[in-house]
Design a protein around this motif. Structure first.
Motif, PDB file in Angstrom:
ATOM      1  N   PHE A  26      -7.942   3.239   3.378  1.00 30.24           N
ATOM      2  CA  PHE A  26      -7.934   3.238   4.846  1.00 30.24           C
ATOM      3  C   PHE A  26      -8.152   1.803   5.348  1.00 30.24           C
ATOM      4  CE2 PHE A  26     -10.225   3.964   8.956  1.00 30.24           C
ATOM      5  CZ  PHE A  26      -9.140   4.491   9.645  1.00 30.24           C
ATOM      6  N   GLY A  27      -9.068   1.096   4.692  1.00 27.10           N
ATOM      7  CA  GLY A  27      -9.333  -0.309   5.047  1.00 27.10           C
ATOM      8  C   GLY A  27      -8.091  -1.171   4.828  1.00 27.10           C
ATOM      9  N   VAL A  28      -7.418  -0.964   3.687  1.00 35.66           N
ATOM     10  CA  VAL A  28      -6.199  -1.725   3.379  1.00 35.66           C
ATOM     11  C   VAL A  28      -5.121  -1.417   4.425  1.00 35.66           C
ATOM     12  CG1 VAL A  28      -4.306  -1.949   1.689  1.00 35.66           C
ATOM     13  CG2 VAL A  28      -6.665  -1.899   0.892  1.00 35.66           C
ATOM     14  N   PHE A  29      -5.013  -0.141   4.797  1.00 35.88           N
ATOM     15  CA  PHE A  29      -4.032   0.293   5.799  1.00 35.88           C
ATOM     16  C   PHE A  29      -4.309  -0.387   7.146  1.00 35.88           C
ATOM     17  CE2 PHE A  29      -2.859   3.415   9.131  1.00 35.88           C
ATOM     18  CZ  PHE A  29      -1.485   3.425   8.927  1.00 35.88           C
ATOM     19  N   LEU A  30      -5.591  -0.373   7.564  1.00 36.81           N
ATOM     20  CA  LEU A  30      -5.954  -0.982   8.849  1.00 36.81           C
ATOM     21  C   LEU A  30      -5.689  -2.487   8.834  1.00 36.81           C
ATOM     22  CD1 LEU A  30      -9.304   0.667  10.031  1.00 36.81           C
ATOM     23  CD2 LEU A  30      -7.011   1.012  10.927  1.00 36.81           C
ATOM     24  N   TYR A  31      -6.047  -3.123   7.716  1.00 38.27           N
ATOM     25  CA  TYR A  31      -5.887  -4.573   7.581  1.00 38.27           C
ATOM     26  C   TYR A  31      -4.413  -4.975   7.698  1.00 38.27           C
ATOM     27  CZ  TYR A  31      -6.135  -9.211   5.425  1.00 38.27           C
ATOM     28  OH  TYR A  31      -6.014 -10.552   5.165  1.00 38.27           O
ATOM     29  N   ASN A  32      -3.533  -4.092   7.233  1.00 39.98           N
ATOM     30  CA  ASN A  32      -2.099  -4.408   7.220  1.00 39.98           C
ATOM     31  C   ASN A  32      -1.321  -3.707   8.332  1.00 39.98           C
ATOM     32  OD1 ASN A  32      -1.526  -6.022   4.584  1.00 39.98           O
ATOM     33  ND2 ASN A  32      -2.997  -4.451   4.036  1.00 39.98           N
ATOM     34  N   LEU A  33      -2.032  -3.144   9.277  1.00 36.70           N
ATOM     35  CA  LEU A  33      -1.393  -2.320  10.309  1.00 36.70           C
ATOM     36  C   LEU A  33      -0.268  -3.051  11.046  1.00 36.70           C
ATOM     37  CD1 LEU A  33      -1.823   0.586  11.111  1.00 36.70           C
ATOM     38  CD2 LEU A  33      -3.352  -0.155  12.926  1.00 36.70           C
ATOM     39  N   GLY A  34      -0.482  -4.317  11.328  1.00 40.07           N
ATOM     40  CA  GLY A  34       0.507  -5.093  12.082  1.00 40.07           C
ATOM     41  C   GLY A  34       1.725  -5.487  11.259  1.00 40.07           C
TER      42      GLY A  34
ATOM     43  N   LEU B 155      -2.523  -1.094  -6.051  1.00 36.18           N
ATOM     44  CA  LEU B 155      -3.918  -1.213  -5.578  1.00 36.18           C
ATOM     45  C   LEU B 155      -4.624   0.136  -5.705  1.00 36.18           C
ATOM     46  CD1 LEU B 155      -3.794  -3.422  -2.362  1.00 36.18           C
ATOM     47  CD2 LEU B 155      -4.815  -3.987  -4.558  1.00 36.18           C
ATOM     48  N   TYR B 156      -3.923   1.182  -5.300  1.00 30.71           N
ATOM     49  CA  TYR B 156      -4.476   2.545  -5.390  1.00 30.71           C
ATOM     50  C   TYR B 156      -4.735   2.910  -6.855  1.00 30.71           C
ATOM     51  CZ  TYR B 156      -4.183   7.613  -5.750  1.00 30.71           C
ATOM     52  OH  TYR B 156      -4.425   8.910  -6.093  1.00 30.71           O
ATOM     53  N   LEU B 157      -3.748   2.631  -7.709  1.00 32.77           N
ATOM     54  CA  LEU B 157      -3.839   3.002  -9.127  1.00 32.77           C
ATOM     55  C   LEU B 157      -4.991   2.269  -9.833  1.00 32.77           C
ATOM     56  CD1 LEU B 157      -2.313   4.443 -11.583  1.00 32.77           C
ATOM     57  CD2 LEU B 157      -1.305   2.212 -11.979  1.00 32.77           C
ATOM     58  N   PHE B 158      -5.036   0.944  -9.676  1.00 30.10           N
ATOM     59  CA  PHE B 158      -6.051   0.176 -10.411  1.00 30.10           C
ATOM     60  C   PHE B 158      -7.456   0.377  -9.833  1.00 30.10           C
ATOM     61  CE2 PHE B 158      -2.194  -2.247 -11.701  1.00 30.10           C
ATOM     62  CZ  PHE B 158      -2.295  -1.969 -13.053  1.00 30.10           C
ATOM     63  N   SER B 159      -7.547   0.586  -8.502  1.00 31.23           N
ATOM     64  CA  SER B 159      -8.869   0.878  -7.923  1.00 31.23           C
ATOM     65  C   SER B 159      -9.371   2.213  -8.469  1.00 31.23           C
ATOM     66  CB  SER B 159      -8.819   0.997  -6.400  1.00 31.23           C
ATOM     67  OG  SER B 159      -8.146  -0.048  -5.852  1.00 31.23           O
ATOM     68  N   SER B 160      -8.480   3.215  -8.501  1.00 31.60           N
ATOM     69  CA  SER B 160      -8.880   4.531  -9.012  1.00 31.60           C
ATOM     70  C   SER B 160      -9.328   4.426 -10.459  1.00 31.60           C
ATOM     71  CB  SER B 160      -7.719   5.520  -8.947  1.00 31.60           C
ATOM     72  OG  SER B 160      -7.215   5.587  -7.667  1.00 31.60           O
ATOM     73  N   LEU B 161      -8.542   3.688 -11.247  1.00 25.34           N
ATOM     74  CA  LEU B 161      -8.848   3.532 -12.672  1.00 25.34           C
ATOM     75  C   LEU B 161     -10.213   2.870 -12.849  1.00 25.34           C
ATOM     76  CD1 LEU B 161      -7.548   3.964 -15.430  1.00 25.34           C
ATOM     77  CD2 LEU B 161      -6.533   1.695 -15.255  1.00 25.34           C
ATOM     78  N   PHE B 162     -10.441   1.825 -12.070  1.00 28.87           N
ATOM     79  CA  PHE B 162     -11.698   1.078 -12.179  1.00 28.87           C
ATOM     80  C   PHE B 162     -12.891   1.946 -11.767  1.00 28.87           C
ATOM     81  CE2 PHE B 162     -14.836  -1.755 -10.107  1.00 28.87           C
ATOM     82  CZ  PHE B 162     -15.236  -2.457 -11.227  1.00 28.87           C
ATOM     83  N   ILE B 163     -12.789   2.588 -10.614  1.00 27.36           N
ATOM     84  CA  ILE B 163     -13.936   3.365 -10.104  1.00 27.36           C
ATOM     85  C   ILE B 163     -14.173   4.609 -10.972  1.00 27.36           C
ATOM     86  CG2 ILE B 163     -14.877   4.597  -8.093  1.00 27.36           C
ATOM     87  CD1 ILE B 163     -13.023   2.717  -6.411  1.00 27.36           C
TER      88      ILE B 163
END
Lengths: 295, 89
Positions: free
Chosen positions: A254-262, A275-283
């Motif tokens: 959601f943060g990434v989406f907001l940051y790139n909204l424009g 980003l989604y894949l590697f964040s999920s893997l890491f967490i």
């Protein structure tokens, strides 16, 4: 004192290790000869051009050495009384060194292309540090292969594996972190980011060690008598970890989406999935390790 | 009268709320030829970490696992697993 019998995998690894070290010497001699010529755009002779092919063969052998050494380390860890920090450290170094073989290929390919096109080759400055790191890892691994440490097995029988499960989480942690670090570069250098080279190929290379270790874990599970993937505590830990991953990833994306909204048509369209894949893997891996170790 | 009932209810409620499952698993393991966590794990079909977590009180086993452990030691499940107040050691 009883003499240990050498197992085939150890013999193969020792042979591959010696060949890899020989290739490092060969590569250094070749590079010291070719670099001044390529930087000065001097044409290579008929004898020098095939040398690049041999460097490629050397890289293949090096990759095989890392893979088989990691396999031997994994089977040693599987039988160990507990997962030791030093073994995990060596495993992580091996995974990083193995992944760097792909970056070697990319570097040499870029250098060659730029040389043929008549451009400068700043990549030369990266070649020696990476190769130096890889050589150190080969030497480290050879010490363990020669000592036979990775061949010793615990006398106690293990019906249900736990060490390989933990090993997969460590590999996931490293792959996730490496993937996140590399994919984040896309935000700093958006104009040079390429969908095929940087997102797809790099992403695939970085998930490769995790897929391999996951495959090894699955084979281990299938060879067990009851063929259950998790025992009851592992199931609980994985569930907690998955829930934690869902919560954190939702906020993060959601943060990434907001940051790139424009500028959603910008580099984010190539980066959101890795980003989604590697964040999920890491967490997820971190969560599994935390809950497994905690209890 | 109302206050007394309320206090009694609170005490009871609190007591019930702070009950936790404890066990003598380690003791039983040592009494039975000092078998290792791995050997017990093999016998009841779980991982060594699960046995370790039960012994340290960080994981409550399922009824099935508790019964399997009791059967392994040839005792009633209450002899190994029991309820204790949170502040009790």
């Amino acid at each position: 004192m009883m003499k240990q019998k050498m197992k085939p995998l150890r013999i193969v690894n020792l042979m591959l290790g010696v060949i890899s070290i020989a290739f490092f010497v060969f590569d250094t001699i070749v590079f010291l000869r070719l670099q001044p010529k390529m930087v000065a755009f001097v044409p290579l002779t008929h004898y020098e051009e095939p040398l690049l092919t041999w460097i490629g063969v050397g890289l293949l052998i090096l990759l095989l050495f890392y893979l088989l050494s990691i396999l031997q380390l994994a089977s040693f860890m599987k039988q160990a009384d507990r997962v030791r920090g030093s073994d995990i450290f060596l495993l992580i170094l091996g995974v990083v060194a193995g992944v760097l073989v792909f970056s070697d290929v990319a570097l040499f390919s870029d250098i060659n292309k730029q040389y043929l096109a008549g451009f400068e080759q700043p990549e030369w400055s990266l070649v020696y540090p990476i190769m130096g790191f890889q050589l150190v890892i080969v030497l480290f691994y050879m010490v363990f292969h020669l000592s036979g440490k990775w061949q010793r097995k615990s006398a106690e029988k293990i019906n249900r594996d736990v060490n390989i499960f933990l090993m997969v989480q460590y590999v996931g942690l490293v792959c996730g972190l490496m993937g996140l670090s590399i994919m984040s570069l896309g935000f700093f250098f958006p104009s040079g980011w390429n969908l095929v080279t940087h997102t797809l190929i790099t992403g695939a290379i970085l998930t490769f060690p995790y897929i391999l270790s996951l495959g090894y874990w699955l084979v281990t599970k299938l060879s067990e008598k009851d063929r259950q993937l998790f025992d009851e505590k592992q199931r609980l830990d994985v569930g907690k970890s998955a829930f934690l991953t869902l919560i954190i990833i939702t906020f993060l994306m959601f943060g990434v989406f907001l940051y790139n909204l424009g500028h959603l048509e910008g580099v984010i369209r190539m980066l959101w999935f890795p980003l989604y894949l590697f964040s999920s893997l890491f967490i997820f891996s971190l969560g599994n390790l935390f809950f497994s170790r905690r209890g | 009268m109302y206050s007394i009932v309320y206090i009694m209810y609170s005490k009871l409620y609190k007591r019930e709320y702070t009950l936790k499952l404890e066990n003598n698993l380690r003791k039983f393991r040592f009494e039975k030829d000092e078998i290792s966590q791995q050997a017990l794990a093999n016998a009841v079909g779980v991982t060594r970490l699960t046995i370790h977590s039960i012994e340290t009180g960080k994981f409550n086993p399922s009824t099935l696992l508790a019964l399997k452990i009791a059967r392994f030691f040839e005792v009633n499940v209450e002899e190994i697993f029991y309820l204790a107040e949170e502040n009790q050691s």
